[in-house]
Design a protein around this motif. Sequence first.
Motif, PDB file in Angstrom:
ATOM      1  N   TRP A   1      78.240  85.982  73.171  1.00 23.94           N
ATOM      2  CA  TRP A   1      79.060  86.222  71.659  1.00 23.94           C
ATOM      3  C   TRP A   1      78.547  87.117  70.752  1.00 23.94           C
ATOM      4  CZ3 TRP A   1      84.050  85.234  71.290  1.00 23.94           C
ATOM      5  CH2 TRP A   1      84.777  84.370  72.315  1.00 23.94           C
ATOM      6  N   THR A   2      77.063  87.216  70.807  1.00 19.65           N
ATOM      7  CA  THR A   2      76.209  87.821  69.982  1.00 19.65           C
ATOM      8  C   THR A   2      75.064  88.666  70.389  1.00 19.65           C
ATOM      9  OG1 THR A   2      75.279  87.827  67.812  1.00 19.65           O
ATOM     10  CG2 THR A   2      74.910  85.992  69.095  1.00 19.65           C
ATOM     11  N   ASP A   3      74.835  89.745  69.803  1.00 19.18           N
ATOM     12  CA  ASP A   3      73.542  90.210  70.505  1.00 19.18           C
ATOM     13  C   ASP A   3      72.660  90.325  69.336  1.00 19.18           C
ATOM     14  OD1 ASP A   3      74.757  92.192  68.960  1.00 19.18           O
ATOM     15  OD2 ASP A   3      74.757  93.596  70.233  1.00 19.18           O
ATOM     16  N   ASP A   4      72.764  89.695  68.350  1.00 19.07           N
ATOM     17  CA  ASP A   4      72.089  89.565  66.973  1.00 19.07           C
ATOM     18  C   ASP A   4      70.501  88.655  67.488  1.00 19.07           C
ATOM     19  OD1 ASP A   4      70.665  89.880  64.679  1.00 19.07           O
ATOM     20  OD2 ASP A   4      72.429  88.688  63.631  1.00 19.07           O
ATOM     21  N   ASP A   5      69.331  89.175  67.491  1.00 15.99           N
ATOM     22  CA  ASP A   5      68.237  88.589  67.701  1.00 15.99           C
ATOM     23  C   ASP A   5      67.923  87.517  66.763  1.00 15.99           C
ATOM     24  OD1 ASP A   5      67.719  90.087  69.828  1.00 15.99           O
ATOM     25  OD2 ASP A   5      66.099  91.557  68.785  1.00 15.99           O
ATOM     26  N   TYR A   6      68.384  87.712  65.379  1.00 17.87           N
ATOM     27  CA  TYR A   6      68.337  86.809  64.173  1.00 17.87           C
ATOM     28  C   TYR A   6      68.981  85.514  65.036  1.00 17.87           C
ATOM     29  CZ  TYR A   6      68.232  84.345  59.983  1.00 17.87           C
ATOM     30  OH  TYR A   6      67.899  83.130  59.023  1.00 17.87           O
ATOM     31  N   ILE A   7      70.134  85.524  65.300  1.00 14.02           N
ATOM     32  CA  ILE A   7      71.143  84.595  65.426  1.00 14.02           C
ATOM     33  C   ILE A   7      70.572  83.801  66.980  1.00 14.02           C
ATOM     34  CG2 ILE A   7      73.374  83.699  66.092  1.00 14.02           C
ATOM     35  CD1 ILE A   7      73.140  84.424  63.274  1.00 14.02           C
ATOM     36  N   ILE A   8      70.226  84.586  67.859  1.00 13.27           N
ATOM     37  CA  ILE A   8      69.563  83.935  69.018  1.00 13.27           C
ATOM     38  C   ILE A   8      68.389  83.291  68.619  1.00 13.27           C
ATOM     39  CG2 ILE A   8      68.803  84.835  71.246  1.00 13.27           C
ATOM     40  CD1 ILE A   8      70.696  87.144  71.160  1.00 13.27           C
ATOM     41  N   ASN A   9      67.515  83.739  68.105  1.00 13.11           N
ATOM     42  CA  ASN A   9      66.437  82.989  67.863  1.00 13.11           C
ATOM     43  C   ASN A   9      66.295  82.025  66.725  1.00 13.11           C
ATOM     44  OD1 ASN A   9      64.939  84.397  69.922  1.00 13.11           O
ATOM     45  ND2 ASN A   9      64.528  86.051  68.773  1.00 13.11           N
ATOM     46  N   LEU A  10      67.360  81.898  66.207  1.00  9.69           N
ATOM     47  CA  LEU A  10      67.481  80.803  65.031  1.00  9.69           C
ATOM     48  C   LEU A  10      67.073  79.541  65.370  1.00  9.69           C
ATOM     49  CD1 LEU A  10      68.790  81.239  62.199  1.00  9.69           C
ATOM     50  CD2 LEU A  10      70.723  80.079  63.059  1.00  9.69           C
ATOM     51  N   GLY A  11      66.287  79.014  64.638  1.00 14.07           N
ATOM     52  CA  GLY A  11      65.556  77.828  64.700  1.00 14.07           C
ATOM     53  C   GLY A  11      64.542  77.734  65.781  1.00 14.07           C
ATOM     54  N   LYS A  12      64.093  78.669  66.128  1.00 15.23           N
ATOM     55  CA  LYS A  12      62.852  79.059  66.980  1.00 15.23           C
ATOM     56  C   LYS A  12      61.723  79.727  66.522  1.00 15.23           C
ATOM     57  CE  LYS A  12      66.375  79.004  70.639  1.00 15.23           C
ATOM     58  NZ  LYS A  12      66.858  79.925  71.705  1.00 15.23           N
ATOM     59  N   PRO A  13      61.145  79.436  65.393  1.00 14.86           N
ATOM     60  CA  PRO A  13      60.234  80.236  64.958  1.00 14.86           C
ATOM     61  C   PRO A  13      59.013  79.977  65.801  1.00 14.86           C
ATOM     62  CG  PRO A  13      60.373  78.298  63.448  1.00 14.86           C
ATOM     63  CD  PRO A  13      61.389  78.310  64.525  1.00 14.86           C
ATOM     64  N   GLU A  14      57.961  81.220  65.887  1.00 22.76           N
ATOM     65  CA  GLU A  14      56.791  80.957  66.709  1.00 22.76           C
ATOM     66  C   GLU A  14      55.807  80.192  65.932  1.00 22.76           C
ATOM     67  OE1 GLU A  14      57.922  84.322  65.848  1.00 22.76           O
ATOM     68  OE2 GLU A  14      59.302  84.398  67.509  1.00 22.76           O
ATOM     69  N   ASN A  15      55.883  80.257  64.771  1.00 24.24           N
ATOM     70  CA  ASN A  15      54.674  79.667  63.795  1.00 24.24           C
ATOM     71  C   ASN A  15      55.188  78.193  63.579  1.00 24.24           C
ATOM     72  OD1 ASN A  15      52.700  78.771  62.206  1.00 24.24           O
ATOM     73  ND2 ASN A  15      52.410  80.863  61.239  1.00 24.24           N
ATOM     74  N   VAL A  16      54.444  77.198  64.117  1.00 20.57           N
ATOM     75  CA  VAL A  16      54.615  75.887  63.616  1.00 20.57           C
ATOM     76  C   VAL A  16      54.634  75.385  61.957  1.00 20.57           C
ATOM     77  CG1 VAL A  16      54.274  73.573  64.285  1.00 20.57           C
ATOM     78  CG2 VAL A  16      54.228  75.084  65.894  1.00 20.57           C
ATOM     79  N   ARG A  17      53.626  76.139  61.572  1.00 17.48           N
ATOM     80  CA  ARG A  17      53.485  75.940  60.208  1.00 17.48           C
ATOM     81  C   ARG A  17      54.310  76.486  59.289  1.00 17.48           C
ATOM     82  NH1 ARG A  17      48.584  78.055  57.603  1.00 17.48           N
ATOM     83  NH2 ARG A  17      49.145  76.920  56.016  1.00 17.48           N
ATOM     84  N   ASP A  18      55.116  77.633  59.820  1.00 17.35           N
ATOM     85  CA  ASP A  18      56.168  78.221  59.115  1.00 17.35           C
ATOM     86  C   ASP A  18      57.425  77.201  59.360  1.00 17.35           C
ATOM     87  OD1 ASP A  18      55.199  80.232  57.738  1.00 17.35           O
ATOM     88  OD2 ASP A  18      55.329  81.589  59.168  1.00 17.35           O
ATOM     89  N   ALA A  19      57.584  76.835  60.144  1.00 13.48           N
ATOM     90  CA  ALA A  19      58.939  75.818  60.695  1.00 13.48           C
ATOM     91  C   ALA A  19      58.421  74.890  59.897  1.00 13.48           C
ATOM     92  CB  ALA A  19      58.573  75.602  62.182  1.00 13.48           C
ATOM     93  N   ASN A  20      57.527  73.997  59.694  1.00 17.07           N
ATOM     94  CA  ASN A  20      57.441  72.822  58.938  1.00 17.07           C
ATOM     95  C   ASN A  20      57.622  73.483  57.298  1.00 17.07           C
ATOM     96  OD1 ASN A  20      56.901  71.144  61.008  1.00 17.07           O
ATOM     97  ND2 ASN A  20      54.582  71.606  60.609  1.00 17.07           N
ATOM     98  N   MET A  21      57.144  74.435  56.816  1.00 13.88           N
ATOM     99  CA  MET A  21      57.649  74.788  55.593  1.00 13.88           C
ATOM    100  C   MET A  21      58.985  75.000  55.256  1.00 13.88           C
ATOM    101  SD  MET A  21      54.391  76.922  54.106  1.00 13.88           S
ATOM    102  CE  MET A  21      54.447  78.547  55.326  1.00 13.88           C
ATOM    103  N   VAL A  22      59.657  75.675  56.342  1.00 16.27           N
ATOM    104  CA  VAL A  22      61.149  75.737  56.277  1.00 16.27           C
ATOM    105  C   VAL A  22      61.893  74.608  56.127  1.00 16.27           C
ATOM    106  CG1 VAL A  22      63.031  76.725  57.303  1.00 16.27           C
ATOM    107  CG2 VAL A  22      60.985  78.138  56.968  1.00 16.27           C
ATOM    108  N   ASP A  23      61.417  73.419  56.948  1.00 20.41           N
ATOM    109  CA  ASP A  23      61.971  72.244  57.006  1.00 20.41           C
ATOM    110  C   ASP A  23      62.008  71.524  55.776  1.00 20.41           C
ATOM    111  OD1 ASP A  23      63.422  70.236  58.319  1.00 20.41           O
ATOM    112  OD2 ASP A  23      61.186  69.310  58.647  1.00 20.41           O
ATOM    113  N   GLU A  24      60.529  71.935  54.879  1.00 23.71           N
ATOM    114  CA  GLU A  24      60.487  71.390  53.819  1.00 23.71           C
ATOM    115  C   GLU A  24      61.230  71.969  52.808  1.00 23.71           C
ATOM    116  OE1 GLU A  24      56.227  71.180  53.605  1.00 23.71           O
ATOM    117  OE2 GLU A  24      56.226  69.511  55.030  1.00 23.71           O
TER     118      GLU A  24
END
Length: 83
Positions: free
Chosen positions: A40-63
């Motif tokens: 349904w989409t070819d947008d890389d941002y949507i495909i990789n949404l919620g899958k950050p490579e950097n765990v620290r960044d993922a935690n900061m976004v979660d906070e």
Amino acid sequence: MKKRTKLIIGAGLAAGVLYASKTENRQFVIGQVADTINKWTDDDYIINLGKPENVRDANMVDEGAMTSVQFYYDLRDKANKVS
């Protein structure tokens, strides 16, 4: 009528939980969802949404850290400019 609807919904949920209790079934469903999103989409941002490579960044976004949120907005904008 309401009892019948609740019974049908409950039976469907129970069947879904039983199906998802096996790891291979869960992986199959996750793969199917990913394939559907890719169709349904070819947008890389949507495909990789919620899958950050950097765990620290993922935690900061979660906070809710605004610097990480801005970082991901910048990545999304850069991906849109390239496309």
